[in-house]
Design a protein around this motif. Structure first.
Motif, PDB file in Angstrom:
ATOM      1  N   CYS A  91       0.857  -1.200   0.000  1.00  0.00           N
ATOM      2  CA  CYS A  91       0.000   0.000   0.000  1.00  0.00           C
ATOM      3  C   CYS A  91       0.880   1.232   0.000  1.00  0.00           C
ATOM      4  N   GLY A 113       6.645  -6.667   6.449  1.00  0.00           N
ATOM      5  CA  GLY A 113       5.255  -6.227   6.548  1.00  0.00           C
ATOM      6  C   GLY A 113       4.289  -7.391   6.452  1.00  0.00           C
ATOM      7  N   ASP A 114       3.138  -7.207   7.080  1.00  0.00           N
ATOM      8  CA  ASP A 114       2.139  -8.283   7.100  1.00  0.00           C
ATOM      9  C   ASP A 114       1.742  -8.723   5.696  1.00  0.00           C
ATOM     10  N   GLY A 126       4.219  -6.746  10.917  1.00  0.00           N
ATOM     11  CA  GLY A 126       3.809  -5.404  11.313  1.00  0.00           C
ATOM     12  C   GLY A 126       3.124  -4.733  10.154  1.00  0.00           C
ATOM     13  N   PRO A 181       2.581  -0.945   9.150  1.00  0.00           N
ATOM     14  CA  PRO A 181       3.882  -1.505   8.761  1.00  0.00           C
ATOM     15  C   PRO A 181       4.756  -1.704   9.996  1.00  0.00           C
TER      16      PRO A 181
HETATM   17  S1  SF4 Z   1       1.876  -4.494   5.656  1.00  0.00           S
HETATM   18 FE1  SF4 Z   1       0.462  -2.800   6.028  1.00  0.00          FE
HETATM   19  S2  SF4 Z   1       1.711  -0.991   5.679  1.00  0.00           S
HETATM   20 FE2  SF4 Z   1       2.804  -2.680   4.740  1.00  0.00          FE
HETATM   21  S3  SF4 Z   1       2.129  -2.710   2.608  1.00  0.00           S
HETATM   22 FE3  SF4 Z   1       0.777  -4.080   3.750  1.00  0.00          FE
HETATM   23  S4  SF4 Z   1      -0.978  -2.852   4.326  1.00  0.00           S
HETATM   24 FE4  SF4 Z   1       0.665  -1.443   3.762  1.00  0.00          FE
END
Ligand code: SF4
Lengths: 456, 184
Positions: B54, B119-120, B150, B152
């Protein structure tokens, strides 16, 4: 305001076009400042619109829903890259520029920096860019489909992740739409807290982006200092709202949580630190001839083109456009705070930097005033399961973000999201052709379109 | 003019109010020194690929390079090509449209190489799991050595994860020669 049009009226409609999308039965078009019209689909299609900005939306509607814009069939796909389920896909072909001596340069989707994926195909002659074609869609995750069938409260976490750098603005626009559909007015304290978060987000992006542009022009010192300002803001956001980007804090009905103990002090301290630093950083920008040389006259977006695309945010405002969603009637709580919106005419990278530098002190002032006048009371109203349509807008740091949705017994039956970037990408394609290839990273950064926000 | 501004600037703002945790930075540096001396010989290079994020994770990745976190103090730095990289750092869900580019980026790296999912989204698709165009995190496309969860993950967590990775992989990463052949 929403109105059904005949096919002829639909095609003849004038106005500042914002977005187009389709659902099962209709094609919708949105015009400033929130005028919604629709036309019935016929045999899975609708008449194409001639507005400059409509192209991406019509391509997207075909890729997502299979609805054809009649008269626009030849346009390439938007997010459908023809990839097999395992992801293998053909190398994209782009028609060559007919000029003698022109050749193509292909860049991306993997770029040299820490940025999102997209493919740029340049037709160049020597170092002059003759044409740029951006191929987006690499970030496409099927967000609209994921949001359908969920309640607004449940779907809010997707809105917060459409474009992470504008997570507050996207959550806010989504909440506005969901609240309108459910006939809900969020409590005054929540409205203020939302605005505080929105301005902190604007400041955080403006600082780091302006620094990154200076970095691209060879001024690492400015980049480092501006990145530090952003970091202070992220830490203040963490202290005040429990998340460095303030993700999932704005929810339909209000806000998820109150300002934390000590949050006010942390935010005010960060604002003061930034305020103390800004004038000297700004002076470096203005004093240094070799920096000015890189940004003045580079990446031009003429005002008439910005007007034709209804460009918003700093892209529009650097090219003579006055629009800012925060100025629209009913956009609480700004009405009583006399918002100042800077406008420039030159339309180059320098003008976009100038607009953002001028928006920084204004956001600092607003956050202070919002904090000083923070009302007491409830934080959130639980949305009732409602049936209805809602349209919401929020001014993100890069321009207006629009959400449209239809609720059916409390569930999202259909939804569309239009990030400001959608109208800015074609302007980047134009601006690149006013400069040399080596200036492209700087021009791209000066527009900073969201890839994720457009790919959905 | 400018140098004056710059010098005034440096003098005036020697001690910003908000600082990272110095104990944490010290501990991580110590851990890394212990592991890196014989394993790395010289710095490790990271190549980042966004494969359907994102862009929130990218913001925090960039923050690892700021004056506060200063990733390079740990001998880790981002490079512009996978061909120069020891570590492939992936963000995002692995969209169908990024699958080929991600596989090709991994293939372009010299072995041995390490892959980190940040990141998740990169762990398993995160909130986007289940979408037909989301292949389900980095592991769906390339073998992963470490995940940093996380949404993020914050810059300190990302750095801690990378340091842990370097510590844990003494067998996979052979020592790099301090003096290159022909240089002595
Ligand atoms: S983990 Fe969260 S912050 Fe990272 S790209 Fe995915 S949605 Fe965006």
């Amino acid at each position: 305001m929403i109105r059904e049009l005949s096919a002829a009226e639909w095609q003849a409609k004038q106005g500042r076009f914002v977005a187009l999308w389709t659902d099962q039965n209709f094609a919708y078009a949105l015009y400033h400042p929130g005028e919604l019209v629709f036309v019935a689909l016929e045999q899975g299609g609708y008449p194409a619109l001639a507005h400059k900005g409509a192209g991406w939306f019509m391509r997207l509607a075909r890729d997502l829903n299979g609805h054809v814009a009649r008269g626009f069939e030849a346009a390439p796909p938007a997010i459908d890259h023809g990839a097999a389920p395992d992801g293998t896909s053909p190398w994209p072909n782009f028609a060559r520029h007919p000029e003698e001596g022109a050749h193509q340069v292909a860049v991306g989707p993997v770029h040299a920096g820490i940025i999102e994926p997209g493919h740029f195909r340049f037709d160049v002659k020597g170092e002059q860019v003759l044409r740029l074609t951006a191929r987006l869609g690499y970030e496409h995750k099927g967000i609209l489909a994921l949001m359908r069938g969920k309640s607004p409260s449940h779907a809010a976490r997707f809105a917060a992740r459409v474009s992470g750098d504008a997570t507050v603005a996207h959550s806010l626009a989504f909440a506005h739409a969901a609240e309108q559909a459910a006939g809900l007015t969020p409590p005054p304290r929540a409205v203020h807290l939302r605005a505080i978060m929105a301005e902190l987000e604007r400041l955080a992006n403006h600082t780091s982006d302006v620094g990154a542009m200076a970095g691209d022009a060879g001024f690492a010192f400015l980049d480092a200092r501006f990145a530090l300002l952003r970091e202070w803001l992220c830490q203040a956001a963490q202290a005040g709202f429990g998340h460095r980007l303030m993700m999932d804090r704005v929810v339909p009905g209000g806000v998820a949580d109150d300002l934390a103990d000590g949050g006010r002090e942390a935010i005010l301290a960060a604002l003061s630190a930034i305020e103390a630093e800004l004038p000297s950083l700004r002076r470096v920008f203005e004093d240094y001839a070799s920096l000015q040389d890189r940004v003045v006259g580079t990446g031009l977006v003429p005002p008439d083109l910005a007007e034709a695309y209804a460009a918003g945010g700093y892209v529009g405002r650097a090219s003579g456009q006055r629009g800012d969603a925060r100025l629209s009637p009913g956009y609480a709580p700004y009405e009583t705070f006399a918002l100042y919106v800077p406008v420039e005419q030159a339309g180059d990278v320098a003008a976009r930097i100038k607009v953002r530098l001028e928006e920084m002190p204004e956001s600092i002032r607003l956050v202070r005033e919002f904090l000083a006048s923070l009302p007491d009371g409830a934080l959130c109203l639980a949305p009732e399961p409602a049936t209805g349509m809602g349209l919401g807008v929020a001014e993100s740091f890069r321009g207006p973000v629009w959400y449209w949705l239809r609720l059916d017994a409390g569930q999202i039956a259909d939804i569309f999201i239009a990030d400001a970037s959608t109208l800015h990408w074609p302007l980047l394609e134009y601006a690149a052709t006013t400069s040399i290839l080596a200036d492209f990273p700087l021009i791209n950064k000066s527009m900073n379109g969201s890839y994720a926000g457009v790919d959905l | 003019m400018v140098w004056k501004t710059t010098i005034q600037h440096l003098l005036r703002r020697a001690a910003p109010a908000l600082r990272p945790d110095p104990a944490l930075a010290k501990e991580m540096r110590a851990r890394l020194e212990a592991a890196a001396a014989q394993r790395l010989g010289r710095a490790l290079s990271i190549r980042h690929v966004a494969a359907g994020s994102c862009n929130g994770c990218e913001l925090e990745l960039r923050a690892t390079q700021t004056l506060i976190y200063d990733l390079t103090q740990y001998g880790l730095s981002f490079v512009a090509s996978p061909r120069h990289a020891d570590i492939l750092l992936v963000t995002g869900v692995s969209t169908r449209n990024m699958a080929q580019a991600l596989r090709e980026a991994r293939a372009a790296m010299p072995d041995p190489a390490l892959v980190v999912a940040v990141g998740d989204c990169a762990v398993d698709g995160g909130v986007f799991k289940g979408s037909p165009v989301v292949l389900g995190g980095t592991k769906a496309l390339v073998p992963v050595d470490l995940v940093i969860a996380g949404c993020p993950p914050n810059p300190a967590e990302i750095i801690a994860g990378l340091v842990t990775l370097v510590e844990a992989h003494d067998t996979k990463m052979p020592p790099k020669p301090k003096i290159l052949p022909g240089m002595a």
